[in-house]
Design a protein around this motif. Structure first.
Motif, PDB file in Angstrom:
ATOM      1  N   ARG A 194      37.419  39.651  51.955  1.00  0.00           N
ATOM      2  CA  ARG A 194      37.899  38.796  51.166  1.00  0.00           C
ATOM      3  C   ARG A 194      36.896  38.273  49.985  1.00  0.00           C
ATOM      4  O   ARG A 194      37.077  38.175  48.820  1.00  0.00           O
ATOM      5  CB  ARG A 194      38.292  37.701  51.880  1.00  0.00           C
ATOM      6  N   ARG A 195      35.534  37.923  50.335  1.00  0.00           N
ATOM      7  CA  ARG A 195      34.678  37.632  49.397  1.00  0.00           C
ATOM      8  C   ARG A 195      34.496  38.583  48.498  1.00  0.00           C
ATOM      9  O   ARG A 195      34.395  38.619  47.327  1.00  0.00           O
ATOM     10  CB  ARG A 195      33.602  37.053  50.194  1.00  0.00           C
ATOM     11  N   ARG A 196      34.170  40.160  48.886  1.00  0.00           N
ATOM     12  CA  ARG A 196      33.975  41.281  47.874  1.00  0.00           C
ATOM     13  C   ARG A 196      35.229  41.359  46.984  1.00  0.00           C
ATOM     14  O   ARG A 196      34.978  41.801  45.877  1.00  0.00           O
ATOM     15  CB  ARG A 196      33.647  42.304  48.929  1.00  0.00           C
ATOM     16  N   ILE A 197      36.365  41.268  47.583  1.00  0.00           N
ATOM     17  CA  ILE A 197      37.484  41.604  46.683  1.00  0.00           C
ATOM     18  C   ILE A 197      37.590  40.602  45.648  1.00  0.00           C
ATOM     19  O   ILE A 197      37.785  40.821  44.655  1.00  0.00           O
ATOM     20  CB  ILE A 197      38.772  41.469  47.480  1.00  0.00           C
ATOM     21  N   ALA A 198      37.245  39.061  46.011  1.00  0.00           N
ATOM     22  CA  ALA A 198      37.543  38.058  44.972  1.00  0.00           C
ATOM     23  C   ALA A 198      36.415  38.123  44.161  1.00  0.00           C
ATOM     24  O   ALA A 198      36.507  37.489  42.754  1.00  0.00           O
ATOM     25  CB  ALA A 198      37.361  36.931  45.627  1.00  0.00           C
ATOM     26  N   ALA A 199      35.208  38.896  44.438  1.00  0.00           N
ATOM     27  CA  ALA A 199      34.025  39.131  43.481  1.00  0.00           C
ATOM     28  C   ALA A 199      34.484  40.261  42.091  1.00  0.00           C
ATOM     29  O   ALA A 199      33.705  40.409  41.468  1.00  0.00           O
ATOM     30  CB  ALA A 199      32.723  39.066  44.069  1.00  0.00           C
ATOM     31  N   VAL A 200      35.416  41.151  42.422  1.00  0.00           N
ATOM     32  CA  VAL A 200      35.603  42.178  41.612  1.00  0.00           C
ATOM     33  C   VAL A 200      35.902  41.367  40.208  1.00  0.00           C
ATOM     34  O   VAL A 200      36.447  40.592  39.870  1.00  0.00           O
ATOM     35  CB  VAL A 200      36.902  42.712  41.879  1.00  0.00           C
ATOM     36  N   ARG A 201      35.444  42.019  39.133  1.00  0.00           N
ATOM     37  CA  ARG A 201      35.692  41.603  37.717  1.00  0.00           C
ATOM     38  C   ARG A 201      37.069  41.729  37.305  1.00  0.00           C
ATOM     39  O   ARG A 201      37.844  42.625  37.795  1.00  0.00           O
ATOM     40  CB  ARG A 201      34.766  42.689  36.698  1.00  0.00           C
ATOM     41  N   PRO A 202      37.715  40.665  36.615  1.00  0.00           N
ATOM     42  CA  PRO A 202      38.968  40.681  36.394  1.00  0.00           C
ATOM     43  C   PRO A 202      39.420  41.846  35.453  1.00  0.00           C
ATOM     44  O   PRO A 202      40.493  42.241  35.813  1.00  0.00           O
ATOM     45  CB  PRO A 202      39.101  39.490  35.405  1.00  0.00           C
TER      46      PRO A 202
ATOM     47  N   ALA B  10      45.449  46.580  39.568  1.00  0.00           N
ATOM     48  CA  ALA B  10      46.691  45.778  40.023  1.00  0.00           C
ATOM     49  C   ALA B  10      47.993  46.143  38.979  1.00  0.00           C
ATOM     50  O   ALA B  10      49.138  46.386  39.460  1.00  0.00           O
ATOM     51  CB  ALA B  10      46.579  44.356  39.890  1.00  0.00           C
ATOM     52  N   CYS B  11      47.630  46.638  37.787  1.00  0.00           N
ATOM     53  CA  CYS B  11      48.846  47.063  36.835  1.00  0.00           C
ATOM     54  C   CYS B  11      48.999  48.654  37.111  1.00  0.00           C
ATOM     55  O   CYS B  11      49.988  49.307  36.946  1.00  0.00           O
ATOM     56  CB  CYS B  11      48.313  46.709  35.583  1.00  0.00           C
ATOM     57  N   GLY B  12      47.937  49.333  37.037  1.00  0.00           N
ATOM     58  CA  GLY B  12      48.008  50.692  37.282  1.00  0.00           C
ATOM     59  C   GLY B  12      48.500  51.519  38.238  1.00  0.00           C
ATOM     60  O   GLY B  12      49.349  52.675  38.195  1.00  0.00           O
TER      61      GLY B  12
ATOM     62  N   GLY C 209      39.889  52.559  37.040  1.00  0.00           N
ATOM     63  CA  GLY C 209      39.578  51.397  37.627  1.00  0.00           C
ATOM     64  C   GLY C 209      39.073  51.518  38.926  1.00  0.00           C
ATOM     65  O   GLY C 209      38.123  50.879  39.211  1.00  0.00           O
ATOM     66  N   LEU C 210      39.477  52.381  39.976  1.00  0.00           N
ATOM     67  CA  LEU C 210      38.780  52.431  41.234  1.00  0.00           C
ATOM     68  C   LEU C 210      37.397  52.901  41.083  1.00  0.00           C
ATOM     69  O   LEU C 210      36.453  52.485  41.843  1.00  0.00           O
ATOM     70  CB  LEU C 210      39.603  53.566  41.957  1.00  0.00           C
ATOM     71  N   LYS C 211      36.971  53.507  40.119  1.00  0.00           N
ATOM     72  CA  LYS C 211      35.511  53.997  39.821  1.00  0.00           C
ATOM     73  C   LYS C 211      34.628  52.827  39.563  1.00  0.00           C
ATOM     74  O   LYS C 211      33.477  53.134  39.597  1.00  0.00           O
ATOM     75  CB  LYS C 211      35.423  55.111  38.931  1.00  0.00           C
ATOM     76  N   GLU C 212      35.259  51.669  38.831  1.00  0.00           N
ATOM     77  CA  GLU C 212      34.558  50.638  38.442  1.00  0.00           C
ATOM     78  C   GLU C 212      34.283  49.634  39.296  1.00  0.00           C
ATOM     79  O   GLU C 212      33.588  48.522  38.938  1.00  0.00           O
ATOM     80  CB  GLU C 212      35.424  49.955  37.024  1.00  0.00           C
ATOM     81  N   VAL C 213      34.970  49.756  40.545  1.00  0.00           N
ATOM     82  CA  VAL C 213      34.828  48.527  41.415  1.00  0.00           C
ATOM     83  C   VAL C 213      33.858  48.949  42.737  1.00  0.00           C
ATOM     84  O   VAL C 213      33.937  50.182  43.079  1.00  0.00           O
ATOM     85  CB  VAL C 213      36.084  48.046  42.215  1.00  0.00           C
TER      86      VAL C 213
ATOM     87  N   SER D  40      39.847  48.470  48.226  1.00  0.00           N
ATOM     88  CA  SER D  40      40.661  48.846  47.170  1.00  0.00           C
ATOM     89  C   SER D  40      42.089  48.758  47.136  1.00  0.00           C
ATOM     90  O   SER D  40      42.796  48.220  46.468  1.00  0.00           O
ATOM     91  CB  SER D  40      40.214  50.376  46.639  1.00  0.00           C
ATOM     92  N   ILE D  41      42.643  49.040  48.502  1.00  0.00           N
ATOM     93  CA  ILE D  41      44.087  48.805  48.867  1.00  0.00           C
ATOM     94  C   ILE D  41      44.422  47.378  49.041  1.00  0.00           C
ATOM     95  O   ILE D  41      45.342  46.944  48.460  1.00  0.00           O
ATOM     96  CB  ILE D  41      44.215  49.229  50.196  1.00  0.00           C
ATOM     97  N   GLY D  42      43.360  46.438  49.307  1.00  0.00           N
ATOM     98  CA  GLY D  42      43.595  44.973  49.332  1.00  0.00           C
ATOM     99  C   GLY D  42      43.775  44.476  48.058  1.00  0.00           C
ATOM    100  O   GLY D  42      44.800  43.739  47.374  1.00  0.00           O
ATOM    101  N   LEU D  43      42.975  45.098  47.054  1.00  0.00           N
ATOM    102  CA  LEU D  43      42.787  44.647  45.387  1.00  0.00           C
ATOM    103  C   LEU D  43      43.991  44.832  45.021  1.00  0.00           C
ATOM    104  O   LEU D  43      44.618  44.329  43.968  1.00  0.00           O
ATOM    105  CB  LEU D  43      41.711  45.317  44.859  1.00  0.00           C
ATOM    106  N   LEU D  44      44.608  45.990  45.402  1.00  0.00           N
ATOM    107  CA  LEU D  44      46.024  46.815  44.945  1.00  0.00           C
ATOM    108  C   LEU D  44      47.225  45.807  45.285  1.00  0.00           C
ATOM    109  O   LEU D  44      48.076  45.286  44.590  1.00  0.00           O
ATOM    110  CB  LEU D  44      46.224  48.067  45.063  1.00  0.00           C
ATOM    111  N   CYS D  45      47.265  45.983  46.798  1.00  0.00           N
ATOM    112  CA  CYS D  45      48.456  45.204  47.112  1.00  0.00           C
ATOM    113  C   CYS D  45      48.564  43.908  47.261  1.00  0.00           C
ATOM    114  O   CYS D  45      49.840  43.403  47.537  1.00  0.00           O
ATOM    115  CB  CYS D  45      48.623  45.662  48.793  1.00  0.00           C
ATOM    116  N   LEU D  46      47.527  43.058  47.390  1.00  0.00           N
ATOM    117  CA  LEU D  46      47.639  41.583  47.448  1.00  0.00           C
ATOM    118  C   LEU D  46      48.307  40.829  46.292  1.00  0.00           C
ATOM    119  O   LEU D  46      49.467  40.338  46.438  1.00  0.00           O
ATOM    120  CB  LEU D  46      46.326  40.836  47.466  1.00  0.00           C
TER     121      LEU D  46
END
Length: 324
Positions: A80-88, A95-97, A192-196, A203-209
């Protein structure tokens, strides 16, 4: 990623008692892409099948984004902390892509066209859109075989839709346009995947949440209708397996792994095989007969993707033998 032109290299013999050799990172990434091709073919078929299903697009989306969250919940909590730390900015690309905008565009575009259109336009146009994003980011324009490949992709898409221009078929043309939007969004996700700095699970969590939260909000507020409560059990099972477990979980893990192993541009080679697989599977499964436009456009798109992902040989200095 470093490649050589030094010719075939003899692989080391397996350790005594093991009976096998481990795959290289590139081989594992390629294998992940092959499996992703098969899953994405199933996605294209399900996008078309949704138009005759008892499920609505919102229902399919809830299964698509909700199942991975349920299966991966413990692992996502640890990240959760690493996901929350991703640049907006990077999080928005993901999330859009590949989130709600992409999913609804692919589903709606598929309902207006055919499985061949979904399987050809969405993955097939990704290399062209990825190259455009790379150029916009300051990288040089493609040249040589890469430029020729991108041109072939564009010609293939035109060949695919041309028969619907005269006489005019606004439904199919609108569907093709929506699928182009979906393809552009997927290219955004690929970059975007290459930038995180996340593993595939993160990555799945960042997309699906955010995607599941947005979709649940749209359903609860009545913006999007749902028929999940009255849907046929067979339809729910089909989309749960294909969309939730297949596309949402397996393809998400494999595609993210391939991006990190092979890079964004090379991973877009998934489009070079997906259109052909979709066309072949749509014949027995959806009773779709390939038209002349499909028989012309799909090979052009396939050849274009293959060319667009060829790397020119650059010889900067003599190769140094490994044993030197």
């Amino acid at each position: 990623m470093v490649t050589t032109n030094a010719g075939p290299v003899t692989a080391p013999a397996p350790a005594p008692g093991t009976g096998r050799t481990s795959l290289s990172p590139q081989a594992r990434g390629t294998l992940a892409l092959v499996v992703t091709v098969l899953i994405w073919a199933a996605f294209a078929l399900s996008a078309r099948a949704l138009s005759t299903s008892s499920l609505l697009p919102a229902d399919a989306a809830l299964l698509r984004f909700g199942v991975p969250l349920l299966v991966l919940a413990p692992a996502l909590w640890r990240r959760r902390r690493r996901i929350a730390a991703v640049r907006p900015a990077a999080a928005l690309k993901i999330a859009c892509g590949a989130g709600v905008p992409f999913f609804l565009a692919a589903m709606y575009g598929g309902s207006l066209t055919s499985a061949a259109f979904v399987g050809s336009i969405v993955p097939g146009m990704v290399p062209l859109f990825v190259s455009a994003l790379m150029v916009a980011g300051g990288r040089g324009a493609p040249r040589g075989t890469q430029a020729a490949g991108l041109g072939l992709i564009a010609v293939g898409v035109v060949a695919l839709v041309w028969r619907y221009v005269v006489p005019l078929n606004t439904q199919v043309l609108a569907g093709a346009g929506i699928l182009l939007v979906a393809s552009g969004l997927w290219a955004l996700y690929t970059v975007g995947l290459k930038e995180v700095d996340l593993d595939p699970v993160g990555s799945i969590g960042l997309l699906c949440l955010p995607s599941f939260a947005v979709m649940a909000l749209l359903v609860l507020t009545g913006v999007l209708p749902t028929g999940l409560a009255s849907a046929a059990g067979s339809d729910i099972a089909l989309f749960l397996v294909v969309q939730g477990l297949g596309v949402g979980l397996c393809a998400g893990l494999l595609y993210a792994f391939a991006i990190r192993s092979l890079g964004a541009e090379r991973s877009s080679t998934v489009g070079s095989l997906s259109p052909v697989v979709v066309v072949l599977l749509a014949i027995p499964l959806l009773d779709e007969s390939p038209t002349v436009a499909v028989l012309v456009g799909v090979p052009l798109i396939t050849a274009g993707v293959a060319l667009a992902n060829r790397r020119p040989r650059i010889r900067t200095q003599p190769e140094v033998p490994a044993h030197a």
